[in-house]
Write a protein that holds these residues in place. Structure first.
Motif, PDB file in Angstrom:
ATOM      1  N   LEU A   1     -29.784  32.687  24.637  1.00 42.87           N
ATOM      2  CA  LEU A   1     -28.247  32.987  25.081  1.00 42.87           C
ATOM      3  C   LEU A   1     -28.598  33.613  26.403  1.00 42.87           C
ATOM      4  CD1 LEU A   1     -25.483  33.314  25.021  1.00 42.87           C
ATOM      5  CD2 LEU A   1     -25.589  35.348  23.546  1.00 42.87           C
ATOM      6  N   VAL A   2     -29.713  34.608  26.595  1.00 44.12           N
ATOM      7  CA  VAL A   2     -30.002  35.362  27.670  1.00 44.12           C
ATOM      8  C   VAL A   2     -30.473  34.382  28.673  1.00 44.12           C
ATOM      9  CG1 VAL A   2     -31.669  36.787  28.620  1.00 44.12           C
ATOM     10  CG2 VAL A   2     -30.665  37.428  26.440  1.00 44.12           C
ATOM     11  N   VAL A   3     -31.307  33.122  28.304  1.00 36.80           N
ATOM     12  CA  VAL A   3     -31.714  32.400  29.385  1.00 36.80           C
ATOM     13  C   VAL A   3     -30.558  31.702  29.764  1.00 36.80           C
ATOM     14  CG1 VAL A   3     -32.993  30.395  29.568  1.00 36.80           C
ATOM     15  CG2 VAL A   3     -33.898  32.009  28.370  1.00 36.80           C
TER      16      VAL A   3
ATOM     17  N   VAL B   1     -20.776  23.877  33.529  1.00 38.21           N
ATOM     18  CA  VAL B   1     -19.980  23.967  32.620  1.00 38.21           C
ATOM     19  C   VAL B   1     -20.345  24.038  31.146  1.00 38.21           C
ATOM     20  CG1 VAL B   1     -17.631  22.689  31.951  1.00 38.21           C
ATOM     21  CG2 VAL B   1     -18.224  23.011  34.168  1.00 38.21           C
ATOM     22  N   GLN B   2     -21.327  23.263  30.948  1.00 34.29           N
ATOM     23  CA  GLN B   2     -21.826  23.264  29.707  1.00 34.29           C
ATOM     24  C   GLN B   2     -22.648  24.269  29.446  1.00 34.29           C
ATOM     25  OE1 GLN B   2     -24.766  20.100  29.314  1.00 34.29           O
ATOM     26  NE2 GLN B   2     -25.289  20.355  26.962  1.00 34.29           N
ATOM     27  N   ARG B   3     -23.173  25.012  30.183  1.00 35.61           N
ATOM     28  CA  ARG B   3     -24.008  26.480  29.896  1.00 35.61           C
ATOM     29  C   ARG B   3     -22.716  27.565  29.449  1.00 35.61           C
ATOM     30  NH1 ARG B   3     -27.689  24.747  34.183  1.00 35.61           N
ATOM     31  NH2 ARG B   3     -26.173  25.780  35.785  1.00 35.61           N
ATOM     32  N   TYR B   4     -21.633  27.496  30.363  1.00 32.91           N
ATOM     33  CA  TYR B   4     -20.356  28.307  30.157  1.00 32.91           C
ATOM     34  C   TYR B   4     -19.981  28.132  28.780  1.00 32.91           C
ATOM     35  CZ  TYR B   4     -15.956  30.564  30.528  1.00 32.91           C
ATOM     36  OH  TYR B   4     -14.651  31.101  30.242  1.00 32.91           O
TER      37      TYR B   4
ATOM     38  N   GLN C   1     -15.550  24.829  36.769  1.00 29.94           N
ATOM     39  CA  GLN C   1     -15.736  25.881  35.626  1.00 29.94           C
ATOM     40  C   GLN C   1     -14.520  26.807  35.733  1.00 29.94           C
ATOM     41  OE1 GLN C   1     -19.205  28.148  36.002  1.00 29.94           O
ATOM     42  NE2 GLN C   1     -18.230  29.910  34.979  1.00 29.94           N
ATOM     43  N   PRO C   2     -13.530  27.112  36.706  1.00 30.58           N
ATOM     44  CA  PRO C   2     -12.577  27.973  36.668  1.00 30.58           C
ATOM     45  C   PRO C   2     -11.524  27.272  35.895  1.00 30.58           C
ATOM     46  CG  PRO C   2     -13.365  28.003  38.954  1.00 30.58           C
ATOM     47  CD  PRO C   2     -14.064  26.951  38.090  1.00 30.58           C
ATOM     48  N   ILE C   3     -11.253  25.854  36.014  1.00 31.59           N
ATOM     49  CA  ILE C   3     -10.380  25.381  34.975  1.00 31.59           C
ATOM     50  C   ILE C   3     -10.588  25.282  33.725  1.00 31.59           C
ATOM     51  CG2 ILE C   3      -9.177  22.905  34.757  1.00 31.59           C
ATOM     52  CD1 ILE C   3      -9.987  22.309  37.746  1.00 31.59           C
ATOM     53  N   VAL C   4     -11.858  25.022  33.265  1.00 29.32           N
ATOM     54  CA  VAL C   4     -12.283  25.281  31.900  1.00 29.32           C
ATOM     55  C   VAL C   4     -12.254  26.676  31.504  1.00 29.32           C
ATOM     56  CG1 VAL C   4     -14.371  25.167  30.292  1.00 29.32           C
ATOM     57  CG2 VAL C   4     -14.052  23.277  32.398  1.00 29.32           C
ATOM     58  N   GLU C   5     -12.333  27.611  32.215  1.00 36.11           N
ATOM     59  CA  GLU C   5     -12.141  29.086  31.775  1.00 36.11           C
ATOM     60  C   GLU C   5     -10.698  29.166  31.538  1.00 36.11           C
ATOM     61  OE1 GLU C   5     -13.356  31.776  34.727  1.00 36.11           O
ATOM     62  OE2 GLU C   5     -15.737  31.105  34.830  1.00 36.11           O
TER      63      GLU C   5
END
Length: 598
Positions: A404-406, A434-437, A470-474
């Motif tokens: 998770l830290v990585v 996006v996948q990491r987020y 990413q902002p849309i996914v958030e």
């Protein structure tokens, strides 16, 4: 010295000298053009006159040749000559009395043309029949002329100067036997006086008019023997309109006779052709000098009228060097200069406003640079701290937390990035972010969140501004999944659009959705209206909308921005399209990066 030159380098002097140089160039070019054109026309008129003279002389030459040809044809077709040559061809020897009878026949024909010195008759085997003496045609002329006479079959062949008599010319023709189907029976050769072809007097050295000369290919003057052969050969070889002969310039015209293969040469002195050019030269020089003087005065007056109001404007501008810019209160009568003065006054007002704006921007820039320096230190500290957490968790066996830290470290590195790099990435890199987020959010929310990502290999190479999806996914997680009772799903689909060369990006959630009023308010917020979000900052979708229009719509690509569809209890779908080539902004960015790399 330099100071004096600098003082002379004024606008008035430049206008004055420029106008003067232009006028001198125009006068010189036009004068040279007129002079050359008139000279050319005079020479052409003279050439046409000479050509006419040559045509007339050629007509006279053809008439003379026709007379010789007619005489020799009558002699060759005389019954007695036909009979004698037929007997010779049959092997019967011609008697002395028969040969003597030819004297009366040939003399009667010569009486009509005294210029024909003699006529010689030869048999088919080249023996001389008349005059009554021993002789052979092969020793009399070159064998090439005999071959030419045989080839022409009765037509006249002109030989040229008689080797035995320089004052005579030779011509030969084959005698065709009419009773033997015009077979070769012998040869008839005529010796003609050279004066017969003297179409004009030889060059006398005067400049009074044309000289008409008849010359063969060896350079011999056929009408007279006075001109040396070596002097006429260069004239025959020259293809120029104007030639030099005996130290003088002549305009030449050459005509070649097909009947004799001789050249008719007409020479006219150039001084006779262009004797009117001296008057034209004097007129051009006088008119050019008068025009230059008149234009000199007009240029000086005009340059003074133009530069005087400008000097007044310059003096007004010098007053503003030491203090605040002040307008010029003086007015001028000329429309253009009055407009220039009004433009200057307007520029002064705009510059005073710009000075104030620039000052404010410099203050803001200083603050921004200070924050940028701080931002360069904080990410470095953050990355080092996360790396330390990762090593510590790995040592303690907490591999899940270490992973998770990585993921968080890579997430922050992608978001903060290198300020020297371009803001453009590929859709493949953006979807990795996006996948990491989503992995981080999945660990935070547990079973409440499930997600899917669909991305083809062709769409993965499409360029896109960083952090556009990413902002849309958030927003989908914040307002969709978290607002839903139970588990929720977020889907990110990247696929080809209906338009060729475009890619469609879709972010979909199964959250509570929005009613029509809320959806309309959201569209209003995207256009600059008040935010409707009750969670977070409420600027995620607005930021994406602005960036899409900044990078795409301003370049005229036809991008319309975000398209939002939502219904209560069914969820929300947000889609937008981008061109595959990234638009003009992306290409400019790539060029700037390559320039910095070099």
């Amino acid at each position: 010295m330099y100071g004096k030159i600098k003082e002379l380098n004024t606008l008035r002097n430049q206008i004055f000298i420029g106008f003067l140089l232009v006028m001198l160039i125009i006068i010189a070019v036009s004068g040279a053009f007129v002079y050359n054109r008139v000279s050319y026309l005079l020479k052409n008129n003279a050439e046409r006159h000479i050509q006419q003279t040559a045509v007339q002389a050629n007509g006279r030459l053809d008439a003379l040749i026709g007379q010789i040809d007619s005489l020799m044809e009558q002699v060759a077709n005389h019954p007695t000559i036909q009979q004698l040559l037929t007997e010779e061809l049959d092997g019967k020897s011609v008697t002395f009395n028969q040969r003597q009878s030819l004297l009366q026949i040939i003399s009667s024909y010569q009486a009509y043309m005294p210029s024909v010195g003699s006529l010689e008759l030869y048999t088919a085997d080249y023996r001389l029949l008349f005059p009554i003496r021993d002789g052979s045609l092969e020793t009399r002329i070159n064998s090439a002329y005999i071959t030419s006479a045989n080839t022409k079959k009765g037509r006249l062949v002109w030989i040229g100067v008689d080797p035995k008599d320089e004052e005579s010319l030779l011509a030969i023709r084959q005698v065709s036997l009419m009773d033997r189907w015009f077979s070769r029976g012998g040869y008839l050769m005529a010796r003609i006086q050279r004066s017969y072809f003297q179409l004009d007097d030889p060059l006398s050295g005067s400049d009074g008019g044309e000289s008409v000369l008849l010359v063969n290919d060896e350079g011999e003057l056929l009408g007279s023997s006075q001109e040396p052969q070596a002097e006429l050969l260069p004239l025959l070889a020259s293809k120029d309109q104007t030639v030099s002969f005996r130290g003088k310039e002549y305009v030449q015209v050459k005509l070649r006779s097909d009947k004799t293969n001789w050249t008719l040469l007409v020479l006219t002195p150039v001084s006779y052709v262009t004797r009117g050019l001296s008057v034209l030269r004097t007129v051009l020089l006088v008119s050019g000098g008068f025009g230059t003087l008149l234009f000199l005065i007009m240029s000086f007056v005009l340059s003074t009228m133009i530069t005087r109001p400008i000097i007044q404007l310059i003096r007004a501008m010098r007053k503003s060097r030491l203090g605040v810019l002040t307008p010029n209160p003086e007015s001028v009568s000329t429309i253009e200069l009055r407009e220039l003065n009004n433009t200057y006054n307007g520029m002064i007002a705009n510059m005073n406003d710009l000075i104030r704006v620039v000052y404010e921007k410099e203050v803001l820039q200083s603050r921004t640079e200070l924050k940028a320096l701080q931002a360069q230190i904080n990410p470095h500290f953050l990355f080092n701290t996360l790396e330390a957490f990762n090593w510590s968790l790995e040592e303690k066996g907490e591999e899940e937390l270490a992973g998770l830290v990585v993921v968080m470290s890579r997430l922050f590195r992608y978001i903060i990035g290198n300020p020297n790099k371009d803001e453009w990435v590929t859709l493949g890199e953006e979807m990795e972010q996006v996948q990491r987020y989503l992995k981080i959010m999945e660990m935070r929310m547990g079973d409440r969140l499930s997600w899917t990502i669909q991305l083809g290999p062709e769409e993965a190479a499409v360029p896109v501004p960083k952090l556009l999806i990413q902002p849309i996914v958030e927003n989908a997680i914040l307002h969709g999944v978290e607002s839903r009772v139970g588990s929720g799903t977020v889907s990110v689909i990247v696929a080809p659009a209906q338009r060729k060369g475009w890619t469609q990006i879709t972010v979909q959630d199964n959250g509570p959705g929005m009613d029509a009023d809320t959806l309309q308010s959201l569209y209003s917020a995207l256009e600059g209206g008040p935010s409707i979000s009750a969670k977070g900052t409420g600027i995620g979708l607005v930021n994406v909308q602005r960036r899409i229009r900044l990078y795409y719509e301003a370049e005229g690509t036809g991008v319309k921005g975000l398209n939002i569809e939502s219904k209560l209890s069914e969820g929300t779908v947000i889609t937008f399209e981008i061109p595959n080539n990234g638009g003009h902004t992306y290409e400019s960015g790539q060029q700037n990066d390559s320039g910095r790399g070099r």
